[in-house]
Scaffold this motif. Structure first.
Motif, PDB file in Angstrom:
ATOM      1  N   HIS A 139       0.820  -1.209   0.000  1.00 50.44           N
ATOM      2  CA  HIS A 139       0.000   0.000   0.000  1.00 50.44           C
ATOM      3  C   HIS A 139       0.860   1.268   0.000  1.00 50.44           C
ATOM      4  N   LEU A 140       1.973   1.246   0.694  1.00 53.75           N
ATOM      5  CA  LEU A 140       2.881   2.395   0.673  1.00 53.75           C
ATOM      6  C   LEU A 140       3.470   2.575  -0.723  1.00 53.75           C
ATOM      7  N   GLU A 141       3.760   1.496  -1.398  1.00 56.56           N
ATOM      8  CA  GLU A 141       4.247   1.582  -2.773  1.00 56.56           C
ATOM      9  C   GLU A 141       3.180   2.189  -3.686  1.00 56.56           C
ATOM     10  N   TYR A 142       1.918   1.855  -3.433  1.00 55.11           N
ATOM     11  CA  TYR A 142       0.834   2.422  -4.252  1.00 55.11           C
ATOM     12  C   TYR A 142       0.707   3.922  -3.992  1.00 55.11           C
ATOM     13  N   ILE A 143       0.826   4.346  -2.735  1.00 57.66           N
ATOM     14  CA  ILE A 143       0.804   5.773  -2.420  1.00 57.66           C
ATOM     15  C   ILE A 143       1.934   6.486  -3.151  1.00 57.66           C
ATOM     16  N   GLU A 144       3.105   5.874  -3.164  1.00 61.05           N
ATOM     17  CA  GLU A 144       4.237   6.490  -3.859  1.00 61.05           C
ATOM     18  C   GLU A 144       4.000   6.552  -5.366  1.00 61.05           C
ATOM     19  N   PHE A 145       3.423   5.510  -5.913  1.00 61.47           N
ATOM     20  CA  PHE A 145       3.085   5.500  -7.335  1.00 61.47           C
ATOM     21  C   PHE A 145       2.152   6.664  -7.669  1.00 61.47           C
ATOM     22  N   LEU A 146       1.140   6.876  -6.834  1.00 65.10           N
ATOM     23  CA  LEU A 146       0.167   7.942  -7.084  1.00 65.10           C
ATOM     24  C   LEU A 146       0.780   9.325  -6.915  1.00 65.10           C
ATOM     25  N   THR A 147       1.536   9.513  -5.846  1.00 66.88           N
ATOM     26  CA  THR A 147       2.068  10.849  -5.566  1.00 66.88           C
ATOM     27  C   THR A 147       3.236  11.232  -6.478  1.00 66.88           C
ATOM     28  N   GLU A 148       3.824  10.278  -7.157  1.00 68.01           N
ATOM     29  CA  GLU A 148       4.825  10.606  -8.168  1.00 68.01           C
ATOM     30  C   GLU A 148       4.179  11.234  -9.391  1.00 68.01           C
ATOM     31  N   ARG A 149       2.889  10.990  -9.575  1.00 68.70           N
ATOM     32  CA  ARG A 149       2.175  11.435 -10.775  1.00 68.70           C
ATOM     33  C   ARG A 149       1.156  12.531 -10.484  1.00 68.70           C
ATOM     34  N   ARG A 150       0.861  12.757  -9.203  1.00 67.19           N
ATOM     35  CA  ARG A 150      -0.183  13.713  -8.832  1.00 67.19           C
ATOM     36  C   ARG A 150       0.262  14.524  -7.625  1.00 67.19           C
ATOM     37  N   ASN A 151      -0.394  15.644  -7.417  1.00 69.71           N
ATOM     38  CA  ASN A 151      -0.100  16.463  -6.238  1.00 69.71           C
ATOM     39  C   ASN A 151      -0.609  15.787  -4.969  1.00 69.71           C
ATOM     40  N   TRP A 152      -1.826  15.238  -5.049  1.00 70.43           N
ATOM     41  CA  TRP A 152      -2.421  14.457  -3.968  1.00 70.43           C
ATOM     42  C   TRP A 152      -2.846  13.109  -4.552  1.00 70.43           C
ATOM     43  N   LEU A 153      -3.390  12.225  -3.740  1.00 72.93           N
ATOM     44  CA  LEU A 153      -3.647  10.864  -4.209  1.00 72.93           C
ATOM     45  C   LEU A 153      -4.573  10.803  -5.417  1.00 72.93           C
ATOM     46  N   ALA A 154      -5.645  11.579  -5.393  1.00 66.29           N
ATOM     47  CA  ALA A 154      -6.649  11.489  -6.454  1.00 66.29           C
ATOM     48  C   ALA A 154      -6.466  12.536  -7.547  1.00 66.29           C
ATOM     49  N   GLY A 155      -5.522  13.466  -7.376  1.00 65.10           N
ATOM     50  CA  GLY A 155      -5.340  14.506  -8.385  1.00 65.10           C
ATOM     51  C   GLY A 155      -4.642  15.728  -7.827  1.00 65.10           C
ATOM     52  N   ASP A 156      -5.015  16.891  -8.355  1.00 58.18           N
ATOM     53  CA  ASP A 156      -4.349  18.134  -7.971  1.00 58.18           C
ATOM     54  C   ASP A 156      -4.699  18.606  -6.567  1.00 58.18           C
ATOM     55  N   ASN A 157      -5.882  18.231  -6.089  1.00 58.78           N
ATOM     56  CA  ASN A 157      -6.371  18.767  -4.823  1.00 58.78           C
ATOM     57  C   ASN A 157      -6.547  17.687  -3.755  1.00 58.78           C
ATOM     58  N   LEU A 158      -6.448  18.114  -2.521  1.00 56.58           N
ATOM     59  CA  LEU A 158      -6.725  17.238  -1.382  1.00 56.58           C
ATOM     60  C   LEU A 158      -8.169  16.757  -1.443  1.00 56.58           C
ATOM     61  N   THR A 159      -8.378  15.456  -1.235  1.00 56.42           N
ATOM     62  CA  THR A 159      -9.740  14.907  -1.274  1.00 56.42           C
ATOM     63  C   THR A 159      -9.942  13.905  -0.144  1.00 56.42           C
ATOM     64  N   CYS A 160     -11.142  13.353  -0.120  1.00 49.91           N
ATOM     65  CA  CYS A 160     -11.477  12.315   0.846  1.00 49.91           C
ATOM     66  C   CYS A 160     -10.578  11.099   0.702  1.00 49.91           C
ATOM     67  N   ALA A 161      -9.957  10.919  -0.471  1.00 44.22           N
ATOM     68  CA  ALA A 161      -9.035   9.796  -0.661  1.00 44.22           C
ATOM     69  C   ALA A 161      -7.825   9.946   0.248  1.00 44.22           C
ATOM     70  N   ASP A 162      -7.250  11.149   0.292  1.00 46.13           N
ATOM     71  CA  ASP A 162      -6.111  11.400   1.174  1.00 46.13           C
ATOM     72  C   ASP A 162      -6.505  11.232   2.635  1.00 46.13           C
ATOM     73  N   LEU A 163      -7.696  11.713   2.986  1.00 46.52           N
ATOM     74  CA  LEU A 163      -8.124  11.673   4.382  1.00 46.52           C
ATOM     75  C   LEU A 163      -8.419  10.247   4.827  1.00 46.52           C
ATOM     76  N   ALA A 164      -8.992   9.437   3.943  1.00 47.72           N
ATOM     77  CA  ALA A 164      -9.219   8.028   4.291  1.00 47.72           C
ATOM     78  C   ALA A 164      -7.884   7.309   4.469  1.00 47.72           C
TER      79      ALA A 164
END
Length: 221
Positions: A139-164
């Protein structure tokens, strides 16, 4: 007054607290020891689980339902995004952590090391704890995969995905079982969230008999 029935190290309760904090909505916390099966609480939520939100007399149970309600009732700032594609991605990732991470990591580590004792379920299962520690790396590898390509997990902005995600990880971090040194990019993402005002109250949470590592409350961990 807006009230959240919670347990300090319930990741689902923490997610709701973070959403309320990000939306700058005042609320009071009421600890609910769910293993007591208190009748008054069961009237509010027959499943007997936390979190439960009371908002101006309205009772909303289940963290996903609560967060959806808060987004609809208090849409600014949005924590799910506006374009349908952005909203779908935020929801997908929030469920990833609430279902997949919870099943593969939280239930193995937090339940065995803490919740099981509170429920009188016997000694921790070392095999399940070991499985949780193995699974968290994926799961940490997946977070790194996402944040290498985006500002936050789901895109440019902080969302419920980051908070969960951070709600679940913060519980494992409290127990000292996140291998941050092996996942620096995930650690940097976590540090950004840890420094936000909405996260600060979580750093003061404590459970009797379970002390967090010194780095838990350290913003420069």
């Amino acid at each position: 007054m807006r009230t959240v029935y919670h347990l300090p190290l319930s990741p689902f309760s923490r997610k709701v607290r973070l959403v309320l904090g990000e939306k700058k909505l005042a609320f009071e916390l009421q600890v609910e020891n769910i293993w007591c099966r208190r009748e008054e609480f069961l009237i509010l939520n027959p499943t007997g689980q936390v979190p439960v939100l009371i908002d101006d007399g309205l009772v909303v149970a289940d963290s996903t339902a609560i967060c959806e309600y808060l987004e609809d009732a208090y849409p600014t700032p949005t924590l799910i995004g506006k374009p349908p594609t952005a909203r779908a991605e935020a929801r997908r990732l929030a469920l990833w952590f609430d279902l997949k991470f919870a099943g593969e990591v939280t239930s193995n580590i937090a339940y065995e090391k803490m919740t099981k004792r509170l429920l009188g379920g016997g000694e921790p299962d070392s095999e399940r704890i070991r499985a949780g520690k193995d699974n968290i790396r994926y799961h940490l590898e997946y977070i790194e995969f996402l944040t290498e390509r985006r500002n936050w997990l789901a895109g440019d902005n902080l969302t419920c995905a980051d908070l969960a995600a951070v709600a679940h990880l913060s519980v494992i971090d409290y127990l000292g079982d996140v291998p941050w040194s092996e996942h620096v990019k995930a650690k940097n993402w976590y540090a950004r969230l840890k420094s936000r005002p909405s996260f600060q109250p979580l750093l003061t949470d404590h459970v009797a008999g379970v002390l967090p590592p010194k780095t838990y409350a350290d913003l420069d961990f």
